[in-house]
Design an enzyme around this catalytic site. Structure first.
Site, PDB file in Angstrom:
ATOM      1  CG  HIS A   1      30.737 -18.567 -11.123  1.00 54.12           C
ATOM      2  ND1 HIS A   1      31.535 -19.046 -12.194  1.00 54.12           N
ATOM      3  CD2 HIS A   1      31.266 -17.695 -10.550  1.00 54.12           C
ATOM      4  CE1 HIS A   1      32.651 -17.968 -12.448  1.00 54.12           C
ATOM      5  NE2 HIS A   1      32.474 -17.324 -10.986  1.00 54.12           N
TER       6      HIS A   1
ATOM      7  CB  SER B   1      33.057 -18.095  -6.417  1.00 59.49           C
ATOM      8  OG  SER B   1      32.158 -17.564  -7.507  1.00 59.49           O
TER       9      SER B   1
ATOM     10  N   GLY C   1      34.000 -14.704  -5.785  1.00 60.08           N
ATOM     11  CA  GLY C   1      35.020 -14.950  -5.518  1.00 60.08           C
ATOM     12  C   GLY C   1      36.067 -13.795  -5.686  1.00 60.08           C
ATOM     13  CB  THR C   2      36.851 -11.293  -8.121  1.00 55.55           C
ATOM     14  OG1 THR C   2      37.091 -12.276  -9.013  1.00 55.55           O
ATOM     15  CG2 THR C   2      37.858  -9.800  -8.346  1.00 55.55           C
TER      16      THR C   2
ATOM     17  CB  CYS D   1      42.059 -13.539 -16.249  1.00 57.39           C
ATOM     18  SG  CYS D   1      41.457 -14.016 -14.588  1.00 57.39           S
TER      19      CYS D   1
ATOM     20  CB  THR E   1      19.930  -3.560  -2.129  1.00 54.85           C
ATOM     21  OG1 THR E   1      19.514  -2.265  -1.524  1.00 54.85           O
ATOM     22  CG2 THR E   1      18.667  -4.515  -1.911  1.00 54.85           C
TER      23      THR E   1
ATOM     24  CG  ASN F   1      42.536 -20.992 -10.712  1.00 48.37           C
ATOM     25  OD1 ASN F   1      43.292 -20.675  -9.732  1.00 48.37           O
ATOM     26  ND2 ASN F   1      42.445 -20.150 -11.644  1.00 48.37           N
TER      27      ASN F   1
END
Ligand SMILES: *Cc1c(COP(=O)(O)O)cnc(C)c1O
Length: 383
Positions: A201, A199, A71-72, A327, A237, A151
């Site tokens: 996860h 994202s 996501g970041t 964070c 990759t 969030n």
């Protein structure tokens, strides 16, 4: 001791079917998707197959998806990518004070690079007023970035209204949908949105893989230079196992959405009722929006006890919760989201985020609420 995970807004357990698909790829495939031999072609087929599944889940074209490292990176690619591609048109960006740090800190960096950023305020529920977006637009505005759902407190923003305003003015619109995906039905083609971040996860997929939806008409400069992967929008990759896991997680997410919404509402209801019973209505405050909200996030303040104290006491009981964003926890900084909501100081300093999902039960919520009550009693009696 019990182990109860109530921090699904920070990261979620991998669904067993996702892990199974990933293991199959990790054990069976090691070609580079850019190689022309059979191993490479097999890897390429894996990437393309996953991209098709993800595109079907999000209702967009496969070539409108860029795989990223989460996501970041998706947020950064959207902001820096559009800013760089549109700098001749103007250098003004509109966002909100309650975005994830992936957006806010990228905006701070853009300000250092000579862009002007407007950080819109929110109301006491964390809600952004579309009229304020309209008023903030100037001839220089090139990008509007507003999250789908917050969030920390779960507030769902009026992104359709904001998107329509952006369309009327011909301004590119980015939406951070990382927290909304998995809780709300998302269709890229039906939303007035040009870029959207996701994202894996946060939806029972692996960490370190995400995607950015980029409408085919949107110009975007890459963040990374190297190979020609992802139609030159993201060199490097491909993360074969991650991409496979993300696609599987997205597919499961969409197929279970209705059930999950009902389950989350039910668990939320159960938890709040249990808090009333064990803690007492007068001893806690709910933060966020009463109706425009995600079901799986309950942000609540217990004004008698500071955030750190409650969080550590719950942790000692085996209950994992958060102080807001991942964070901000670990530091004593109060949440920028609650600050923007202008909640009273004692509410700001005592907020706890409970977020639930796959595997959680009513019984666990009951247990957690009961422990909160016990902890409060213990602290009140000074022990
Ligand atoms: C988790 C989260 C992010 C960051 O995603 P990562 O994959 O952890 O980098 C961005 N925005 C929101 C709203 C989030 O909840």
């Amino acid at each position: 001791m019990r182990n109860i995970y109530l921090d699904h807004a920070a990261s979620t357990p991998i669904h067993p079917e996702v892990a199974e698909e990933m293991l199959r790829v990790m054990q069976g495939q090691y070609g580079n998707a850019s190689s022309i031999h059979a191993f490479g072609r097999a890897a390429k087929r894996t990437v393309n197959g996953a991209r098709d599944i993800l595109a079907a889940s999000l209702h967009c074209r496969p070539d409108e998806l860029v795989f990223t490292a989460g996501g970041t990176e998706s947020d950064n690619l959207a902001l820096f990518g559009v800013a760089a591609a549109s700098k001749k048109k103007g250098r003004h960006i509109i966002t909100t004070a309650v975005e994830h740090h992936a957006v806010l800190h990228a905006c701070h960096r853009l300000e250092e690079n000579g862009y002007k950023v407007t950080y819109l305020p929110v109301d006491t529920h964390g809600w952004v007023d579309p009229n304020q977006v309209k008023e903030a637009i100037t001839d220089e505005t090139i990008l509007i970035s507003v999250m789908y759902a917050n969030n920390e407190v779960g507030t769902v923003e009026p992104i359709v209204e904001i998107g329509e305003i952006a369309r009327e003015h011909g301004i590119v619109f980015h939406v951070d949908a990382v927290q909304a995906f998995g809780s709300l039905e998302i269709s890229c083609v039906d939303l007035p949105v040009d870029l959207m971040s996701f994202s894996a996860h946060k939806v029972n997929g692996p960490q370190g893989i995400g995607a950015l939806y980029v409408h085919r008409n949107i110009a975007l400069e890459p963040l990374l230079y190297g190979g020609l992967q992802e139609r030159k929008r993201r060199a490097g990759t491909e993360n074969l196992a991650g991409i496979t896991g993300f696609a599987k997680a997205a597919e499961l997410t969409v197929s279970r959405l209705r059930d999950k919404q009902a389950e989350d509402e039910q668990i939320r209801h159960h938890f709040l009722a249990a808090l009333e019973r064990y803690v007492g209505k007068e001893h806690f405050v709910l933060n966020g929006h009463p109706t425009s909200r995600l079901a799986h996030i309950v942000n609540v303040s217990f004004p008698e006890v500071g955030t750190e104290t409650m969080l550590m006491n719950l942790d000692m009981e085996g209950i994992a919760v958060a102080s807001g964003s991942a964070c901000t926890s670990g530091s004593l900084e109060p949440s920028h989201v609650l600050e923007a909501m202008k909640v009273p100081e004692n509410v700001l300093r005592s907020a706890i985020r409970f977020s639930f999902g796959l595997g959680n039960t009513n019984e666990e919520m009951e247990y957690a609420a009961k422990k909160v009550g016990t902890i409060l009693d213990r602290i009140r009696s000074g022990k």
